[in-house]
Each structure stands twice: as structure tokens, then as C-alpha cells.
Design an enzyme around this catalytic site. Structure first.
Site, PDB file in Angstrom:
ATOM      1  CG  PHE A  73      -1.787  -1.166   1.381  1.00  0.00           C
ATOM      2  CD1 PHE A  73      -2.933  -1.299   0.622  1.00  0.00           C
ATOM      3  CD2 PHE A  73      -1.477  -2.174   2.286  1.00  0.00           C
ATOM      4  CE1 PHE A  73      -3.763  -2.407   0.751  1.00  0.00           C
ATOM      5  CE2 PHE A  73      -2.290  -3.287   2.423  1.00  0.00           C
ATOM      6  CZ  PHE A  73      -3.438  -3.397   1.651  1.00  0.00           C
ATOM      7  CB  SER A 109       8.619  -0.762   1.984  1.00  0.00           C
ATOM      8  OG  SER A 109       8.352  -0.376   0.671  1.00  0.00           O
ATOM      9  CG  LEU A 120      -0.665  -6.557   5.318  1.00  0.00           C
ATOM     10  CD1 LEU A 120      -1.643  -5.907   6.286  1.00  0.00           C
ATOM     11  CD2 LEU A 120      -1.325  -6.853   3.981  1.00  0.00           C
ATOM     12  CD  GLU A 121       6.498  -3.318   0.045  1.00  0.00           C
ATOM     13  OE1 GLU A 121       7.379  -2.586  -0.404  1.00  0.00           O
ATOM     14  OE2 GLU A 121       6.132  -4.381  -0.517  1.00  0.00           O
ATOM     15  CB  VAL A 122       2.516   0.723   4.861  1.00  0.00           C
ATOM     16  CG1 VAL A 122       2.173   2.200   4.758  1.00  0.00           C
ATOM     17  CG2 VAL A 122       1.253  -0.083   5.142  1.00  0.00           C
TER      18      VAL A 122
END
Length: 126
Positions: A73, A109, A120-122
Site C-alpha cells: 500500500f 517500505s 503487508l507493506e506500507v
């Protein structure tokens, strides 16, 4: 054929309510009920449909299973604030901040997991 964009993704989940809580409380998504008691998470112009593992909605992937997704994201929120928010919500950070290459170029990230173990990767664009 020329594809324009992804309309939605589907996550198969063990515990529907735990997933809804995580994605709304930790990531700020909006929960939506649609159709015949179907559930989705919305953010920006995107949508993630949630399918319960005990009864995935037809049609579905050949072998739907919780914890098999890896999603990235993009956020404009500074990554330091993202990390603080994750820590405030007792979410374990697995890696980061680290430099990566996103769809539009370089990103910074942080990686963590949802209740089903999905990675999940932000990221912040660089």
C-alpha cells in the site's frame, strides 16, 4: 486488450471480524457490507473483498487460503508516523524501513502481517 487498473482484490480470511478490526483500526480502511452479507474494505478508490475461509464465495481461486497474500500500500503519511501507529496498535514490524522499487519508482517500505499472516507493506514514494 488494454487493462486500465485493478478493480478489487479478494482476501480469504480465518476470522472475518478480526480482519475487519485490523484493517479498519490499524490501516484506517472503511468496512462495507454489500450484496448478500458480503464484506469489503475500502480505501481511496480501492476495494478488498473478504471471503471467509470456511465458505469462500463462488467463484474463487483454485486453492483459496488465508495468509497467502503479499500486498503493498502507498501512503502519503510519513513512514515514521506509520511505524508509530503500528507500534501503538501492537503490530510487530518484520522489516523496514527499507528501500524498494514500486510500480511507479523507488519507495521506502515497512513490512508487517495481518491476523491471517498475509505480508503487508506500507510505503512512501521517494
Amino acid at each position: 486488450m488494454t487493462l486500465e487498473r485493478i478493480d478489487h482484490l479478494v482476501l480469504t480470511v480465518h476470522d472475518l471480524q478480526a480482519s475487519i478490526r485490523f484493517y479498519t483500526q490499524v490501516l484506517g480502511m472503511t468496512h462495507e457490507v454489500f450484496g448478500e452479507s458480503r464484506h469489503a474494505l475500502k480505501f481511496g478508490l480501492q476495494k478488498i473483498n473478504l471471503h471467509p475461509a470456511v465458505a469462500p464465495i463462488q467463484p474463487h481461486a483454485a486453492q483459496p487460503c488465508p495468509g497467502s497474500a503479499d500486498l503493498c500500500f502507498i501512503t502519503t503519511t510519513p513512514l515514521e508516523q506509520v511505524i508509530q501507529s503500528l507500534q501503538n496498535n501492537a503490530v510487530t514490524i518484520e522489516s523496514g524501513p527499507v528501500s524498494r522499487t514500486g510500480a511507479q519508482g523507488p519507495i521506502l517500505s515497512v513490512y508487517f502481517r495481518d491476523p491471517d499472516g498475509n505480508l503487508l507493506e506500507v510505503s512512501n514514494p521517494l
